[in-house]
Design an enzyme around this catalytic site. Structure first.
Site, PDB file in Angstrom:
ATOM      1  N   HIS A  27       0.891  -1.166   0.000  1.00  0.00           N
ATOM      2  CA  HIS A  27       0.000   0.000   0.000  1.00  0.00           C
ATOM      3  C   HIS A  27       0.931   1.219   0.000  1.00  0.00           C
ATOM      4  CE1 HIS A  27      -3.521   2.407   1.796  1.00  0.00           C
ATOM      5  NE2 HIS A  27      -2.524   3.237   1.639  1.00  0.00           N
ATOM      6  N   LYS A  77      -4.073   1.470   9.809  1.00  0.00           N
ATOM      7  CA  LYS A  77      -2.618   1.515   9.657  1.00  0.00           C
ATOM      8  C   LYS A  77      -1.950   1.533  11.029  1.00  0.00           C
ATOM      9  CE  LYS A  77      -3.354   3.999   5.353  1.00  0.00           C
ATOM     10  NZ  LYS A  77      -3.536   5.339   4.749  1.00  0.00           N
ATOM     11  N   ASN A 107      -7.717  10.131  -1.033  1.00  0.00           N
ATOM     12  CA  ASN A 107      -8.243  10.655   0.236  1.00  0.00           C
ATOM     13  C   ASN A 107      -8.222  12.174   0.183  1.00  0.00           C
ATOM     14  OD1 ASN A 107      -8.495   8.043   1.342  1.00  0.00           O
ATOM     15  ND2 ASN A 107      -6.292   8.019   1.672  1.00  0.00           N
ATOM     16  N   ARG A 124      -8.485  14.489   2.549  1.00  0.00           N
ATOM     17  CA  ARG A 124      -8.291  15.083   3.890  1.00  0.00           C
ATOM     18  C   ARG A 124      -6.818  15.032   4.242  1.00  0.00           C
ATOM     19  NH1 ARG A 124      -9.531   9.713   4.206  1.00  0.00           N
ATOM     20  NH2 ARG A 124      -8.058   8.507   5.460  1.00  0.00           N
TER      21      ARG A 124
END
Ligand code: MV4
Length: 449
Positions: A209, A238, A290, A292
């Site tokens: 990832h 995570k 994402n 944010r």
């Protein structure tokens, strides 16, 4: 530039944003639930407003009360942090209609990237390689289902269009499990997100990832930063992140190009992250964007020396970037360990309670982002993140040594934490060799066969 920012969040990220605002000369408003009145972010802010009871639905997710807090304090912008309302299109829309600047991308970008299928199609159209899968949502009664699945090849993964972050995913090893997996994923997505649409993808076993932090300004300029490897996760949370990853510099350049292309394609504004899956042959595929600031943003701050929260705020205020990705210098190696109030010896069950005493780590190359203090009652109501412990050193080996030293110094009494897990992970031979994939925790730490 903003005069006063309301931070619509709590915990370590609220403290982090207040610190950035203080250094920018921006006044701050903290909001808190009634049980959070003794929290550090309330103590550090210039003003504070109680927005409701402990239940997040009545406080940190209560749009009316948050907007009212902004109105009565005269805040001209709201920073949502991560989680809570940070990717809530309706909240961004309400801020706009109340002439309060939402520190984040436009509501249309949040909406587009929030639908994982639309995000995939948008990126595919821009030339970013998508994970092989269906272009539209699919149902179990589709007459072409088996043919489509066979063409993709097993194992497959069923994903929710409105999902993300691993929610509503089902891995399918063979044809006979396919229909049932779709039914289960649909009902889970319907109850979790109010939208039961699902789609199929080829499942990559043991991928990495890898994500790229990006920034975009009001003029359409974009910049990407060195990648973060976030493969060490447990149930899609995570646990350890690091930069740089172990990918080749050739792949790093190529993926950075596609990260910038993706950011330009959606005319991205302020701070975001492009997530990729990387397989064993260094093929990479767009996974999600994402919209944010992320928990792990300090990894990139420590390796570049750039304050991403300050960048996010000044870009939201309309300033332009003023630099390119070629100007972003990196130095050494950074590792972050997320310290949670969970007991790793008991399957990570939450461990809230009073922190009777705490000794913080420190010294050269150590950063600790936390909101806890001795005597703080760590609540069960919100997420379990206690602190983010980061280290930076010239090489990965030295960074591992420094993290081990910092973890040994970090003493939290009164509750259980994930510190023992991190000590175990950093001592693991596969970790040291960099043989890190998304199944690391189960396969290498808990030896799941
Ligand atoms: C995948 C995948 C393998 N193949 N999709 C996890 C959450 C969201 N970011 C998408 N994720 C994944 N999507 C395909 N086609 C692997 C992940 C993944 C993962 C999957 C299971 C367990 C842990 C994981 C950690 C990171 C990414």
């Amino acid at each position: 530039m903003f005069n006063k920012v309301l931070i619509a969040n709590r915990g370590e990220i609220a403290v982090r944003i207040i610190r950035a605002c203080n250094e920018m000369g921006i006044r701050t408003v903290a909001v808190h639930s009634d049980v959070d009145i003794e929290c550090l972010h309330v103590k550090l802010a210039d003003e504070s407003v109680c927005i409701g009871p402990a239940n997040p639905q009545e406080s940190y997710l209560n749009i009316a009360n948050i907007i009212s807090a902004a109105e009565i304090t005269g805040a001209d912008a709201i920073h949502p942090g991560y989680g809570f309302l940070s990717e809530n299109t309706h909240f961004a829309d309400i801020c706009e209609s109340c002439s309060i600047k939402f520190i984040g991308p436009s509501k249309s970008t949040i909406q587009m990237m929030g639908d994982k299928l639309i995000a995939k199609k948008t990126m595919k159209k821009a030339g970013i390689p998508p994970i092989p899968g269906t272009d539209a949502c699919i149902t179990a009664d589709n007459p072409k289902l088996l043919k489509i699945a066979r063409k993709l090849g097993y194992p497959l993964i069923v994903k929710a269009c409105a999902g993300g972050g691993g929610k509503g995913m089902r891995i399918v090893q063979s044809e006979d499990a396919l229909r049932n997996a779709i039914f289960t994923a649909e009902s889970e997505a319907k109850s979790s997100f109010g939208n039961g649409d699902v789609y199929l993808e080829k499942f990559f076993d043991e991928p990495k990832h890898i994500e790229f932090q990006v920034l975009g300004d009001v003029k359409g300029n974009v910049v990407s930063f060195p990648e973060r490897d976030c493969s060490i996760q447990r149930r899609h949370q995570k646990l350890i992140e690091e930069s740089p990853s172990m990918i080749s510099s050739k792949l790093r350049k190529k993926m950075g190009h596609y990260a910038r292309l993706a950011t330009k394609a959606v005319k991205y504004f302020t701070a975001g992250t492009i997530e990729f899956l990387v397989d064993k042959h260094e093929n990479f595929y767009f996974m999600e964007m994402n919209t944010r600031i992320q928990v792990e943003h300090p990894v990139t701050e420590m390796i570049t020396g750039i304050d991403l929260v300050k960048e996010q705020i000044r870009l939201a205020a309309g300033e332009t970037l003023g630099y390119d990705y070629g100007d972003v210098k990196t130095n050494g190696h950074v590792i972050e360990c997320r310290i949670n109030a969970e007991d790793p010896e008991k399957n990570f069950i939450p461990s809230p309670g009073r922190i009777s005493s705490v000794v913080f780590p420190g010294g050269p190359g150590v950063r600790l982002d936390t909101h806890i203090y001795s005597g703080y009652d760590f609540p069960a109501t919100y997420d379990s993140l206690i602190a983010k412990l980061l280290v930076a050193d010239s090489t990965r080996e030295k960074a591992i040594l420094k993290m081990k030293r910092a973890l040994n110094e970090f003493k939290i009494s009164g509750i259980k934490t994930t510190i023992p897990f991190h000590k175990k992970a950093l001592a693991n031979d596969y970790f040291k060799k960099g043989e890190i994939y998304t199944n690391f925790v189960n396969k290498r730490i808990y030896e799941e066969k």
